[in-house]
Motif scaffolding. Sequence first.
Motif, PDB file in Angstrom:
ATOM      1  N   PRO A 136     -51.148  48.190 -75.359  1.00  0.00           N
ATOM      2  CA  PRO A 136     -51.797  47.824 -76.619  1.00  0.00           C
ATOM      3  C   PRO A 136     -52.069  46.323 -76.718  1.00  0.00           C
ATOM      4  CG  PRO A 136     -49.480  48.293 -76.975  1.00  0.00           C
ATOM      5  CD  PRO A 136     -49.750  48.547 -75.528  1.00  0.00           C
ATOM      6  N   ARG A 137     -52.897  45.954 -77.670  1.00  0.00           N
ATOM      7  CA  ARG A 137     -53.298  44.551 -77.837  1.00  0.00           C
ATOM      8  C   ARG A 137     -52.110  43.665 -78.210  1.00  0.00           C
ATOM      9  NH1 ARG A 137     -58.298  42.295 -78.546  1.00  0.00           N
ATOM     10  NH2 ARG A 137     -59.276  44.341 -78.495  1.00  0.00           N
ATOM     11  N   GLY A 138     -52.094  42.479 -77.633  1.00  0.00           N
ATOM     12  CA  GLY A 138     -51.171  41.438 -78.081  1.00  0.00           C
ATOM     13  C   GLY A 138     -49.792  41.450 -77.461  1.00  0.00           C
ATOM     14  N   ILE A 139     -49.512  42.358 -76.561  1.00  0.00           N
ATOM     15  CA  ILE A 139     -48.161  42.368 -75.969  1.00  0.00           C
ATOM     16  C   ILE A 139     -48.175  41.780 -74.546  1.00  0.00           C
ATOM     17  CG2 ILE A 139     -47.578  44.450 -77.290  1.00  0.00           C
ATOM     18  CD1 ILE A 139     -47.310  45.840 -74.476  1.00  0.00           C
ATOM     19  N   VAL A 140     -46.991  41.481 -74.073  1.00  0.00           N
ATOM     20  CA  VAL A 140     -46.851  41.080 -72.671  1.00  0.00           C
ATOM     21  C   VAL A 140     -46.264  42.278 -71.940  1.00  0.00           C
ATOM     22  CG1 VAL A 140     -45.811  39.465 -71.049  1.00  0.00           C
ATOM     23  CG2 VAL A 140     -46.419  38.688 -73.337  1.00  0.00           C
ATOM     24  N   TYR A 141     -47.022  42.821 -71.025  1.00  0.00           N
ATOM     25  CA  TYR A 141     -46.602  44.014 -70.306  1.00  0.00           C
ATOM     26  C   TYR A 141     -46.263  43.633 -68.866  1.00  0.00           C
ATOM     27  CZ  TYR A 141     -46.441  48.863 -68.756  1.00  0.00           C
ATOM     28  OH  TYR A 141     -46.021  50.069 -68.251  1.00  0.00           O
ATOM     29  N   GLY A 142     -45.135  44.044 -68.399  1.00  0.00           N
ATOM     30  CA  GLY A 142     -44.728  43.736 -67.033  1.00  0.00           C
ATOM     31  C   GLY A 142     -44.848  44.947 -66.132  1.00  0.00           C
TER      32      GLY A 142
ATOM     33  N   MET B 240     -50.741  40.884 -68.814  1.00  0.00           N
ATOM     34  CA  MET B 240     -50.081  41.798 -67.877  1.00  0.00           C
ATOM     35  C   MET B 240     -49.550  40.979 -66.706  1.00  0.00           C
ATOM     36  SD  MET B 240     -51.377  45.106 -65.758  1.00  0.00           S
ATOM     37  CE  MET B 240     -50.864  46.459 -66.781  1.00  0.00           C
ATOM     38  N   VAL B 241     -48.268  41.084 -66.461  1.00  0.00           N
ATOM     39  CA  VAL B 241     -47.625  40.339 -65.374  1.00  0.00           C
ATOM     40  C   VAL B 241     -47.130  41.322 -64.320  1.00  0.00           C
ATOM     41  CG1 VAL B 241     -45.853  38.629 -64.804  1.00  0.00           C
ATOM     42  CG2 VAL B 241     -46.713  38.764 -67.132  1.00  0.00           C
ATOM     43  N   ALA B 242     -47.570  41.120 -63.097  1.00  0.00           N
ATOM     44  CA  ALA B 242     -47.012  41.920 -61.993  1.00  0.00           C
ATOM     45  C   ALA B 242     -45.933  41.084 -61.336  1.00  0.00           C
ATOM     46  CB  ALA B 242     -48.108  42.249 -60.994  1.00  0.00           C
ATOM     47  N   THR B 243     -44.760  41.611 -61.213  1.00  0.00           N
ATOM     48  CA  THR B 243     -43.668  40.814 -60.664  1.00  0.00           C
ATOM     49  C   THR B 243     -42.621  41.683 -59.979  1.00  0.00           C
ATOM     50  OG1 THR B 243     -41.946  39.206 -61.222  1.00  0.00           O
ATOM     51  CG2 THR B 243     -42.393  40.877 -62.871  1.00  0.00           C
ATOM     52  N   HIS B 244     -41.832  41.032 -59.108  1.00  0.00           N
ATOM     53  CA  HIS B 244     -40.677  41.757 -58.580  1.00  0.00           C
ATOM     54  C   HIS B 244     -39.390  41.076 -59.034  1.00  0.00           C
ATOM     55  CE1 HIS B 244     -41.666  38.823 -55.369  1.00  0.00           C
ATOM     56  NE2 HIS B 244     -40.355  38.745 -55.218  1.00  0.00           N
ATOM     57  N   PHE B 245     -39.492  40.138 -59.984  1.00  0.00           N
ATOM     58  CA  PHE B 245     -38.314  39.449 -60.505  1.00  0.00           C
ATOM     59  C   PHE B 245     -37.894  40.056 -61.846  1.00  0.00           C
ATOM     60  CE2 PHE B 245     -40.077  35.990 -57.833  1.00  0.00           C
ATOM     61  CZ  PHE B 245     -38.981  35.813 -57.012  1.00  0.00           C
ATOM     62  N   LEU B 246     -36.664  40.531 -61.885  1.00  0.00           N
ATOM     63  CA  LEU B 246     -36.140  41.127 -63.118  1.00  0.00           C
ATOM     64  C   LEU B 246     -36.086  40.101 -64.244  1.00  0.00           C
ATOM     65  CD1 LEU B 246     -33.184  43.001 -61.452  1.00  0.00           C
ATOM     66  CD2 LEU B 246     -35.176  44.082 -62.466  1.00  0.00           C
TER      67      LEU B 246
ATOM     68  N   GLU C 299     -38.033  37.635 -64.854  1.00  0.00           N
ATOM     69  CA  GLU C 299     -39.345  37.413 -65.472  1.00  0.00           C
ATOM     70  C   GLU C 299     -39.622  38.476 -66.520  1.00  0.00           C
ATOM     71  OE1 GLU C 299     -41.441  35.297 -61.734  1.00  0.00           O
ATOM     72  OE2 GLU C 299     -42.500  37.004 -62.593  1.00  0.00           O
ATOM     73  N   VAL C 300     -39.297  39.706 -66.162  1.00  0.00           N
ATOM     74  CA  VAL C 300     -39.486  40.804 -67.114  1.00  0.00           C
ATOM     75  C   VAL C 300     -38.608  40.566 -68.339  1.00  0.00           C
ATOM     76  CG1 VAL C 300     -39.090  43.277 -67.464  1.00  0.00           C
ATOM     77  CG2 VAL C 300     -40.138  42.479 -65.366  1.00  0.00           C
ATOM     78  N   ASP C 301     -37.368  40.168 -68.069  1.00  0.00           N
ATOM     79  CA  ASP C 301     -36.405  39.944 -69.139  1.00  0.00           C
ATOM     80  C   ASP C 301     -36.894  38.867 -70.108  1.00  0.00           C
ATOM     81  OD1 ASP C 301     -34.126  39.921 -70.609  1.00  0.00           O
ATOM     82  OD2 ASP C 301     -32.754  39.659 -68.948  1.00  0.00           O
ATOM     83  N   PHE C 302     -37.368  37.777 -69.552  1.00  0.00           N
ATOM     84  CA  PHE C 302     -37.787  36.640 -70.372  1.00  0.00           C
ATOM     85  C   PHE C 302     -39.114  36.851 -71.070  1.00  0.00           C
ATOM     86  CE2 PHE C 302     -35.368  32.892 -68.419  1.00  0.00           C
ATOM     87  CZ  PHE C 302     -34.523  32.872 -69.499  1.00  0.00           C
TER      88      PHE C 302
END
Lengths: 253, 342
Positions: free
Chosen positions: B27-33, B185-191, B193-196
């Motif tokens: 949805p709009r406005g969120i940071v999705y990992g 949208m952030v693609a990452t393999h660092f937990l 980053e997702v946490d923060f």
Amino acid sequence: MQALLRTFWFAAFTLSEYLRSGRIIVELAATVAAYYLFFRRWTLPMTPDYFFSTVGLFTLGLTVYTGSTILALGDRPQGYVTLARRLGRSPYLIGLYVSVLVVSWGVYGIICLLIALTNPVSGLDIAGWMLGTLPLLLNLAMLAALLTLLTPIVLPAPWRLAVLALVALAFSGNLISGSTMSSLPEPVALALDVLRTVLSTPLLPAFTGFAISVSRDYSGASAVVPVAQLFLVIGLLSLAVYSFARRELLFSA
Amino acid sequence: MDVITLEDVHKSYDGIPVLRGVSLHVPRGIVYGVLGPNGAGKTTLIHLLAGFLRPDRGIVRVFGDENLQQVDGRVGYVPERLRYHTHYTVREYLFYLGRFSGLAGAALRRRVGEEIEACGLTSVVNRKMSALARGMVQRVGFAQALLSQPELLLIDEPTSGLDSEGQRDIIDLIDTVRQRRCTIMVATHFLDEVDFLCDRFGILHGGRIIAEAETRALRQSSRSVVITVADLPSSTAVALSALSTAVCCNQREIILTPNTPELQAQVLRLLLDHGVSIISLAPQFHPIEEFYRSAVRGEAGRHGESDASPPPPGPSGTGDTLLRELLRREDQRTQERQTDEP
């Protein structure tokens, strides 16, 4: 208009990188070497035929190098950053093509200038120079368009091989002729002949363009040759743009 | 309306499947990992959304549009591995890329100036890209992506290859970008980053999104917290024990089980009032790591794989320092919310 402007800026961007990276040194060194090897003759006056045939072949060879190098610049992961904006794929590809042309035509211009200043071609006035230059530059444009079409980002490998095979078949007259041709079964020889005729038709403007450049004789049907060259350039470029617009972007790592 | 919609998306390279039915809605406005190990297909997913690739099967919609050429300019892209042109100065590079985005004249100068300042590039603006430290190059990556004021920002492995300081800088930068209210949208393999960074995340495993979660909900589900102190006076220990039966303490540690934000706040206030030095505050388990492990274990169990407990996708290395930072930010946000309320 916007697309044209973006094409211009992308060509400027590519040329700027080409200059700053020092890759242009190869062209400059080759130009100086060619000038000393072929055109700096002090004992004999240079004839227009010699000038156009030699400079025509040299610039064709150099265009292959320049085209490969500049088009390879467009096939790097850095391209994702430029294509993720409003630039568009057509301005991207045409920008690369224009950059190749600027360098190739620039090299031709430098050679002409050097010759005009140090060893002018005897019996060649400005009008004659322009008449010989037009088909020569169009030939360079055609070669650059063909190289653009054959770039990995434009055509997949099987298609590139197919195009190269067709070009080879069109040129095969030099290898398969005379006794070899007569030793082939009649239907095969006939089919090969027809195929060659059909396939070499698009190459006609290139060959006749080169001949006109040397002779500067536009009498009869020859006047149509530059137009045919121009159409071939547009045709090859359109094909490249069409294919690139439909391809997935997987730049070389 | 969702900014990103993926429905049963399949993608393979030379017959080797990479994505096998990815479905997700952002949805709009969120940071999705998008969290997953290397080679999970994260970059493929980002490239599909950027319009570089096309799915073999399934639907990819950005701003409700399947024709991704139409949404050029509304999407910003930060590539992985710092792949930028290196022969320009920062200013020249941004000017060129701004022109490619359709900016010109005063608007271009203004936007470049704004992003140079916002991304902390003022001191290196006339330096060549090749002479920049990796962290600074990544800042240029963010500046170029934000030039056209995108509504959706796609970020591929933003801290990959950076040292821990560089990672922190970039995480802070993304944290400021989120305040622009654009969807990320952030693609990452660092937990971490997702946490923060992420409000929500999905685990990409075996070519599919096998689980999704809200990070806030996961954090709140963290059952225990350990507060390490320099020395706990017995009077403070008595006062702490009187707060709740959930508080258990010895001379060096206070354990809250189960932990609640209210109880934690009470304990911290009491410790501060008694002048006790707090050394660290850490959950007894990393909720996102636990979630990741259990999701992958469940998926492996369904497919009968022998290794049912693979390691998490990346190091959660910076540990409680990051958690403290996270809690500080949470407190800050809570305070901001409270001051906003009439």
